[in-house]
Design a protein around this motif. Sequence first.
Motif, PDB file in Angstrom:
ATOM      1  N   CYS A 130     -56.380  91.446  67.089  1.00  0.00           N
ATOM      2  CA  CYS A 130     -55.683  92.606  66.516  1.00  0.00           C
ATOM      3  C   CYS A 130     -56.348  93.913  66.943  1.00  0.00           C
ATOM      4  CB  CYS A 130     -55.678  92.527  64.990  1.00  0.00           C
ATOM      5  SG  CYS A 130     -54.705  91.184  64.329  1.00  0.00           S
TER       6      CYS A 130
ATOM      7  N   PHE B 175     -56.250  89.667  57.835  1.00  0.00           N
ATOM      8  CA  PHE B 175     -56.884  89.556  59.153  1.00  0.00           C
ATOM      9  C   PHE B 175     -57.936  88.438  59.176  1.00  0.00           C
ATOM     10  CE2 PHE B 175     -55.399  93.821  58.445  1.00  0.00           C
ATOM     11  CZ  PHE B 175     -54.823  94.207  59.647  1.00  0.00           C
TER      12      PHE B 175
ATOM     13  N   ILE C 179     -50.184  88.034  59.556  1.00  0.00           N
ATOM     14  CA  ILE C 179     -50.666  89.199  58.806  1.00  0.00           C
ATOM     15  C   ILE C 179     -49.540  89.769  57.942  1.00  0.00           C
ATOM     16  CG2 ILE C 179     -51.392  91.601  59.065  1.00  0.00           C
ATOM     17  CD1 ILE C 179     -53.025  90.709  61.501  1.00  0.00           C
TER      18      ILE C 179
ATOM     19  N   THR D  39     -59.238  88.642  63.956  1.00  0.00           N
ATOM     20  CA  THR D  39     -59.443  90.083  63.810  1.00  0.00           C
ATOM     21  C   THR D  39     -59.580  90.754  65.168  1.00  0.00           C
ATOM     22  OG1 THR D  39     -60.575  89.643  61.718  1.00  0.00           O
ATOM     23  CG2 THR D  39     -60.838  91.842  62.658  1.00  0.00           C
TER      24      THR D  39
END
Length: 802
Positions: free
Chosen positions: A602, A705, A60, A599
């Motif tokens: 995260c 992401f 990222i 995603t």
Amino acid sequence: MALNFTEIEQKWQTKWAEAKAFEADMKSTKPKYYALDMFPYPSGSGLHVGHIASYTPADIISRYKRANGFNVLHPMGYDAFGLPAEQYAIQTGIHPAVTTRKAIESFRKTLQTFGFSFDWSREISTCEPDYYKWTQFIFLKLYERGLAYQKEVPVNWCPALKTVLANDEVIDGKSERGGHPVIRVPMKQWMLKITDYAERLLKDLDNVDWPERTKEAQRNWIGKSEGARITFQVEGEKDTFEVFTTRPDTLFGVTFMVMAPEHPLVKAIMTDPQAAAVENYIFDTSKKSEVDRKATTEKTGVFTGAHALHPITGEKIEIWIADYVLMDYGTGAIMAVPGHDARDFEFATKFNIPIKRVVEGGEALPFEGEGTMVNSQFLDGLTKTDAIKKMLAHLESKKLGLREVQYKLRDWLFSRQRYWGEPFPIVDFPNGVQKAVPANELPVLLPEVADYEPSDTGEAPLAKIHDWVRYKGAANGGEEGRRITDTMPGAAGSSWYFLRYIDPHNANAPFSADSEKYWMPVDLYVGGPEHTVGHLLYSRFWMKVLFDCGLVTHDEPFKKLAHQGMILGPDGEKMSKSRGNVIPALDIAQTHGTDAVRTFVCFMGPLDKDKAWSPTGIDGVKRFLDRVSRLVVNDDGGYVATQTPAPTEIVKLVHKTVKKVTEDIESMSFNTAVSAMMILVNELYKMDCRSEEALRPLVQVLAPFAPHLAEELWEKMGGKGLCALAPWPKYDPALVTDDTVTIGVQVNGKMRGTIEIAADASESDAVAAAKEVAGVSAVLAGKSPDKVIYKAGKILNLIVKV
């Protein structure tokens, strides 16, 4: 989902590869950014979602930095030497190189499937000759500077693995790999003199942006102590021995001495009546690992029968041996002050040894606090600080001791009696002569062996390859010698790999001076905290040696360090095959798509915290990405985004979201960045807004992401080039500030209602608005408040005298 994620992933991975989108450029005039993950050991079990969570943060950041105009180096390779592949070879007969390369292919495929923006043109593996040639080269630099040497030392020997292990490879008395019992035995080993760098390793921690807990762990491991080295005479003998103490002020409180069972004087000074007990105790101690000896709570020991003489009073003091004293820490002997040390007190109490008070300040003994010296002749009445100074001066004037700084850090045990590792580029010749092989003979290639099993006595498998062991070369004028048959530990190749990435195809040097000057140090290093006193410390040591050799321009390898938390199984336990809670990365990618996995890992929580995998949680993230997709295309794949200007409320929220995501990526607060994007998507649906004005920046901030989906939507909206390389969207500061705010109104500290006013409204305007609130006006009853506490945009408290 309106878009087929499998097709999208394959499509954009191909386009990125064809465009060489993520290859770093040595000729670029852009500012550089070097983002690095701790490279994996390529095991046959493949990658699970925990690995994906490890590699996503740096990816990222890399994608974000590229979009912000940086020339990014984001490489990947493999820490490929070590025990697991060799153990598998012993069990199956398959060469470690074969299983390692197969595992690397599997790892590479998975990493590419998840769209990590690695520069694959710089891929390295520590087990390849064109890599370990330079590991051997750096070892020779250490050897030339006297930092690599052989010595017989007490080592952690693992009978099951038939090799020596470093202290950081032993956990609770068992091998880190396999959990086998470890014992202490004396063996001749290669050592690296990391202790010569102890002070620099300690001091330079102040110069790096690392988690404080990691820096503190290294400080404790290095363990700097300032004190005195004091000499004690053995009664009736010419022998003397030394102790190091940080509390020379308590010298008058010494009532016994303790030596490590391995201390060379023990057998020389033990008396005949005590000899059997001493020998038995030494044997029993040899079966304990160093870690066990440190961790033990029960104090054991044996009196040697010998006495030492107090250096000032001449008083006789018993000399004991005990396993809690270690030969390779300090001097291997301690002076025991049971009145003021809990460990010594416990030992003295158990064996009925006298206890003296020399510090006044507490009722019960042992007293370990600050106080005034007593029963200490010329120190009586002094504080601790003044007493230490006076005792040090006295010892030095009488030549009984010296001021000294010591460190707990021990030299790095650097040899393994195994096959799958780098051969040492050293040859032993007759008459004790030892020489390095010439640089033009590197690499010393690892030969093929028929049997990977080391001997029970510790002789390495390479010792069986007689043609290889016999050396005839330029090292000693053609005279025949014998190669070193031990190999280097796995940590050898990983202690400098970050330097090879910067110039991986250089056949004439480990890296060029220009590459090092441009790329180093690493700007961001992401990996687990379990490497704190192993890899992270060793890498710093090697970098400082290379700096002293003039080969690098920086002496710290990693500018910023971040630790990611562990992804636990759905049951909240560490993922393992035995528990059956492992979530294979490719399995979940096939059902949810790689963007959803990236995603979700995260979104699960703060980067550095452990998080349990949630099947329902990833379902929610997949739905979020589906909703983003449908803002641009409908269920039939038709384009539905519009050129219509977005409403003012949406425009402001878009700018706030860009600001929030930007700041959160900078601080690596990825979970809140995802939350901000989810809020924006919800508002877009509420207002039925599909304006490209709002969707373009949304897609761009989502791209680090969920890169595959972002590229597809970017293309459909007519974005120029790759979304991954498009400039990062900017926000307008004027649009991220709220015109009005809602604040609570208190009367005498009790909440009575809320008002909506300008963020910078004056106090008089705020009070006027408050009087219009029913709950406030009822209390005021037409009166004005006696006092007003007001902070614009935050608080309003009206004080009324009762």
